[in-house]
Scaffold this motif. Structure first.
Motif, mmCIF file in Angstrom:
data_model
loop_
_atom_site.group_PDB
_atom_site.id
_atom_site.type_symbol
_atom_site.label_atom_id
_atom_site.label_comp_id
_atom_site.label_asym_id
_atom_site.label_seq_id
_atom_site.Cartn_x
_atom_site.Cartn_y
_atom_site.Cartn_z
ATOM 1 N N UNK A 1 0.947 -1.541 0.216
ATOM 2 C CA UNK A 1 0.670 0.119 0.290
ATOM 3 C C UNK A 1 0.999 1.172 -0.104
ATOM 4 N N UNK A 2 1.678 1.131 0.883
ATOM 5 C CA UNK A 2 2.845 2.402 0.830
ATOM 6 C C UNK A 2 3.562 2.616 -0.456
ATOM 7 N N UNK A 3 4.374 1.559 -0.989
ATOM 8 C CA UNK A 3 4.383 1.856 -2.670
ATOM 9 C C UNK A 3 3.559 1.892 -3.442
ATOM 10 N N UNK A 4 1.945 2.101 -3.328
ATOM 11 C CA UNK A 4 1.087 2.240 -4.468
ATOM 12 C C UNK A 4 0.663 1.394 -5.325
ATOM 13 N N UNK A 5 0.732 0.042 -4.700
ATOM 14 C CA UNK A 5 0.369 -1.225 -5.229
ATOM 15 C C UNK A 5 -0.834 -1.193 -5.450
ATOM 16 N N UNK A 6 -1.897 -2.300 -6.554
ATOM 17 C CA UNK A 6 -2.981 -1.820 -6.856
ATOM 18 C C UNK A 6 -3.333 -3.351 -7.076
ATOM 19 N N UNK A 7 -2.165 -4.156 -7.088
ATOM 20 C CA UNK A 7 -3.189 -6.184 -6.957
ATOM 21 C C UNK A 7 -3.643 -6.166 -5.936
ATOM 22 N N UNK A 8 -4.554 -7.291 -5.927
ATOM 23 C CA UNK A 8 -5.468 -7.652 -5.406
ATOM 24 C C UNK A 8 -4.319 -9.050 -4.285
ATOM 25 N N UNK A 9 -4.376 -9.694 -3.916
ATOM 26 C CA UNK A 9 -3.830 -9.953 -2.121
ATOM 27 C C UNK A 9 -4.703 -11.315 -2.045
ATOM 28 N N UNK A 10 -3.725 -11.960 -2.155
ATOM 29 C CA UNK A 10 -4.955 -13.795 -2.015
ATOM 30 C C UNK A 10 -4.143 -14.755 -1.067
ATOM 31 N N UNK A 11 -4.756 -15.122 -0.061
ATOM 32 C CA UNK A 11 -4.484 -16.533 0.715
ATOM 33 C C UNK A 11 -4.516 -17.346 0.680
ATOM 34 N N UNK A 12 -4.284 -18.039 -0.112
ATOM 35 C CA UNK A 12 -4.464 -19.398 -0.595
ATOM 36 C C UNK A 12 -4.286 -20.892 0.367
ATOM 37 N N UNK A 13 -5.027 -21.475 0.350
ATOM 38 C CA UNK A 13 -5.519 -22.998 0.891
ATOM 39 C C UNK A 13 -3.867 -23.645 1.747
ATOM 40 N N UNK A 14 -3.375 -23.596 1.092
ATOM 41 C CA UNK A 14 -1.776 -24.437 1.453
ATOM 42 C C UNK A 14 -1.334 -23.560 0.729
ATOM 43 N N UNK A 15 0.430 -23.749 1.961
ATOM 44 C CA UNK A 15 1.762 -23.078 0.582
ATOM 45 C C UNK A 15 1.395 -24.042 -0.577
ATOM 46 N N UNK A 16 2.116 -22.971 -1.254
ATOM 47 C CA UNK A 16 2.371 -23.060 -2.663
ATOM 48 C C UNK A 16 3.929 -22.291 -2.862
ATOM 49 N N UNK A 17 4.489 -23.204 -2.870
ATOM 50 C CA UNK A 17 6.087 -23.427 -2.386
ATOM 51 C C UNK A 17 7.123 -23.400 -3.746
ATOM 52 N N UNK A 18 6.166 -24.319 -4.991
ATOM 53 C CA UNK A 18 6.615 -23.893 -5.567
ATOM 54 C C UNK A 18 5.934 -23.495 -7.011
ATOM 55 N N UNK A 19 6.345 -22.950 -8.543
ATOM 56 C CA UNK A 19 5.995 -22.058 -9.094
ATOM 57 C C UNK A 19 4.486 -23.261 -9.825
ATOM 58 N N UNK A 20 4.710 -24.088 -10.178
ATOM 59 C CA UNK A 20 3.890 -24.900 -10.542
ATOM 60 C C UNK A 20 2.284 -24.981 -9.659
ATOM 61 N N UNK A 21 2.640 -25.270 -8.815
ATOM 62 C CA UNK A 21 1.654 -25.480 -7.966
ATOM 63 C C UNK A 21 1.165 -23.806 -7.407
ATOM 64 N N UNK A 22 1.445 -23.060 -7.797
ATOM 65 C CA UNK A 22 1.098 -21.627 -7.569
ATOM 66 C C UNK A 22 0.150 -21.023 -9.000
ATOM 67 N N UNK A 23 0.771 -21.880 -10.170
ATOM 68 C CA UNK A 23 -0.080 -21.592 -11.404
ATOM 69 C C UNK A 23 -1.478 -22.678 -11.172
ATOM 70 N N UNK A 24 -0.763 -23.277 -10.232
ATOM 71 C CA UNK A 24 -2.017 -24.802 -10.413
ATOM 72 C C UNK A 24 -3.293 -23.796 -9.827
ATOM 73 N N UNK A 25 -2.690 -23.849 -8.537
ATOM 74 C CA UNK A 25 -3.885 -22.770 -7.998
ATOM 75 C C UNK A 25 -4.428 -21.565 -8.035
ATOM 76 N N UNK A 26 -3.958 -20.582 -8.625
ATOM 77 C CA UNK A 26 -3.946 -19.807 -9.704
ATOM 78 C C UNK A 26 -5.221 -19.814 -10.329
ATOM 79 N N UNK A 27 -5.083 -21.063 -11.372
ATOM 80 C CA UNK A 27 -5.317 -21.192 -12.868
ATOM 81 C C UNK A 27 -4.511 -20.491 -14.156
#
Length: 171
Positions: free
Chosen positions: A23-49
């Protein structure tokens, strides 16, 4: 987007610090809390579609005791020899967990591109520009935020680089 801690009373401190800095830096994106930790890009992509290439991994490297942060597409691996040579560094090594925590205040898998105790030289993989929306960690392995590569450069002061060698051309 709000930064009032009362609206997120049980939020992990790493996410709360990220939210305030975003917020201090003026970010505009959405913060999303996923149900589980996503330690890899593949897991994050799968979770986010989304495509794995739209995940902006925040990778901390050790350049002879000094931290260097590279925001790379989840579809890429950083060629450390190439990047070190391009940046004029004698070497670039993947940082260990203690080094990451010392310089970012965060854990591997949740390192955000902003909100570190002191500024870290930051570089952005040029391939991230191929995605209109990219996702990066938000201070915890289960938290991400949406942004664009342009906004990510603005938020971090990153310099654009190529992290992989140029493809070889045939005869």
């Amino acid at each position: 987007m709000t930064t009032d801690p009362a609206e997120h009373p049980n939020e992990h401190p790493g996410i709360a610090r990220f939210r305030a800095e975003h917020a201090r830096r003026g970010g505009t994106g959405r913060i999303v809390i996923l149900p589980d930790s996503v330690h890899t890009a593949a897991l994050a992509a799968q979770e986010l579609g989304c495509e794995v290439g739209a995940i902006a991994n925040s990778l901390l490297f050790d350049a002879g005791g000094s931290p260097v942060l590279i925001l790379t597409s989840g579809a890429h691996r950083v060629d450390t020899a190439k990047v070190a040579a391009d940046l004029g560094l004698p070497r670039l090594a993947r940082a260990g967990a203690d080094f990451v925590r010392e310089h970012t205040g965060q854990v591997i898998g949740g390192v955000s591109p902003i909100g570190h105790p002191t500024p870290i030289p930051t570089y952005l993989d040029s391939w991230l520009h191929r995605h209109p929306v990219v996702w990066a960690a938000a201070g915890h392995p289960a938290a991400v935020f949406s942004t664009s590569s342009e906004e990510l450069m603005r938020l971090t002061g990153a310099v654009e680089i190529d992290v992989e060698p140029a493809p070889e051309t045939g005869p």
